[in-house]
Design a protein around this motif. Sequence first.
Motif, mmCIF file in Angstrom:
data_model
loop_
_atom_site.group_PDB
_atom_site.id
_atom_site.type_symbol
_atom_site.label_atom_id
_atom_site.label_comp_id
_atom_site.label_asym_id
_atom_site.label_seq_id
_atom_site.Cartn_x
_atom_site.Cartn_y
_atom_site.Cartn_z
ATOM 1 N N LEU A 142 0.707 -1.204 0.071
ATOM 2 C CA LEU A 142 -0.105 -0.151 0.071
ATOM 3 C C LEU A 142 0.840 1.082 -0.028
ATOM 4 C CD1 LEU A 142 -3.201 -0.643 2.289
ATOM 5 C CD2 LEU A 142 -2.989 -0.373 -0.067
ATOM 6 N N LEU A 143 2.046 1.132 0.598
ATOM 7 C CA LEU A 143 2.949 2.499 0.483
ATOM 8 C C LEU A 143 3.492 2.863 -0.794
ATOM 9 C CD1 LEU A 143 5.075 1.385 3.654
ATOM 10 C CD2 LEU A 143 2.862 2.629 3.472
ATOM 11 N N ALA A 144 3.245 1.876 -1.796
ATOM 12 C CA ALA A 144 3.604 2.257 -3.221
ATOM 13 C C ALA A 144 2.396 3.475 -3.571
ATOM 14 C CB ALA A 144 3.675 0.944 -4.226
ATOM 15 N N GLU A 145 1.665 3.333 -3.222
ATOM 16 C CA GLU A 145 0.220 4.637 -3.343
ATOM 17 C C GLU A 145 0.654 6.003 -2.856
ATOM 18 O OE1 GLU A 145 -2.226 3.992 -5.097
ATOM 19 O OE2 GLU A 145 -2.174 1.816 -5.233
ATOM 20 N N CYS A 146 1.793 5.990 -2.055
ATOM 21 C CA CYS A 146 2.148 7.521 -1.645
ATOM 22 C C CYS A 146 2.847 8.142 -2.522
ATOM 23 C CB CYS A 146 2.966 7.052 -0.411
ATOM 24 S SG CYS A 146 2.361 6.435 1.073
ATOM 25 N N PRO A 147 2.669 9.407 -2.361
ATOM 26 C CA PRO A 147 3.681 10.334 -3.715
ATOM 27 C C PRO A 147 5.260 10.052 -3.475
ATOM 28 C CG PRO A 147 2.567 11.553 -1.989
ATOM 29 C CD PRO A 147 1.914 10.352 -1.672
ATOM 30 N N GLU A 148 5.748 10.320 -4.337
ATOM 31 C CA GLU A 148 7.197 10.322 -4.342
ATOM 32 C C GLU A 148 7.689 11.192 -3.401
ATOM 33 O OE1 GLU A 148 11.159 10.497 -7.397
ATOM 34 O OE2 GLU A 148 8.995 10.368 -8.116
ATOM 35 N N GLY A 149 8.700 10.788 -2.363
ATOM 36 C CA GLY A 149 9.302 11.804 -1.310
ATOM 37 C C GLY A 149 8.461 11.846 -0.073
ATOM 38 N N ALA A 150 7.478 11.217 0.098
ATOM 39 C CA ALA A 150 6.265 11.166 1.184
ATOM 40 C C ALA A 150 7.146 10.888 2.398
ATOM 41 C CB ALA A 150 5.212 10.506 1.003
ATOM 42 N N ARG A 151 6.879 11.681 3.543
ATOM 43 C CA ARG A 151 7.482 10.678 4.880
ATOM 44 C C ARG A 151 6.770 9.714 5.193
ATOM 45 N NH1 ARG A 151 10.333 11.699 9.277
ATOM 46 N NH2 ARG A 151 9.257 11.673 11.419
ATOM 47 N N LEU A 152 7.368 8.434 5.289
ATOM 48 C CA LEU A 152 6.474 7.362 5.835
ATOM 49 C C LEU A 152 7.003 6.876 7.196
ATOM 50 C CD1 LEU A 152 7.152 5.217 2.615
ATOM 51 C CD2 LEU A 152 5.327 6.860 3.170
ATOM 52 N N VAL A 153 6.180 6.916 8.205
ATOM 53 C CA VAL A 153 6.684 6.645 9.531
ATOM 54 C C VAL A 153 5.579 5.378 9.918
ATOM 55 C CG1 VAL A 153 6.363 7.663 11.871
ATOM 56 C CG2 VAL A 153 6.559 9.242 9.927
#
Length: 249
Positions: free
Chosen positions: A41-52
Amino acid sequence: MTVYFIGAGPGAADLITVRGARTLAACQVCLYAGSLVPRELLAECPEGARLVDTARLDLDAITAELVGAHERGHDVARLHSGDPSVFSAVAEQMRRLDAAGVPYEVVPGVPAFAAAAAALKRELTVPTVGQTVILTRIAQRATPMPEGEDLATLGRSGALLVLHLAAGYVDRVVEELLPHYGADCPAAVVALASRPDEVILRGTLESIAGQVKEAGIVRTAVILVGRTLGATQFRDSHLYSADRDRHNC
């Protein structure tokens, strides 16, 4: 900016809703429970997004991340497994955001009990057999149950019970429900519902505990107990009956 509590679904990455995926793709920050939310699912996040990954964060640390992102002008996706409306610990986060004046919205997801029913290929409400589903858990040392919500009390209803967070206490579940449902009552356990390693166990209230222990299931599972699980002889619903007057619907 806004915090979005997003139901990620029960496990399969493609069971997130369209709205959930679109919201996730528009947020510059994503907080997720690494032990429960599929990494795909994290692949849906925009490029450069902060993932915590919040798996090792307490409530104060999670709140600080949410408030800090808001102060920086970033929308936040707060991914929760299943649906945020049940057993998600969302209420306490909302309370903190209310106090901090941070706006938030909720995007519903597919709950674990629905994925379990789908895996079992069962409708949990069957005409003349059972029309009530109770979602509950059992008392544990960390979080006791409110008065009147113990299994012995709920079991008197005879309703279909869906127990979350209880697979590791299956002996207790069986012991408390046997007097109300009987040893021959259908029971099932679905672990890791919708995932490639999904496990489905079917049996009776008398046999299910042994199956659970033999399979080594202790978490990420729901227990279902009730007569609708095994119902085959029941009246058709009125919804599609030929006797129904469809001119005045």
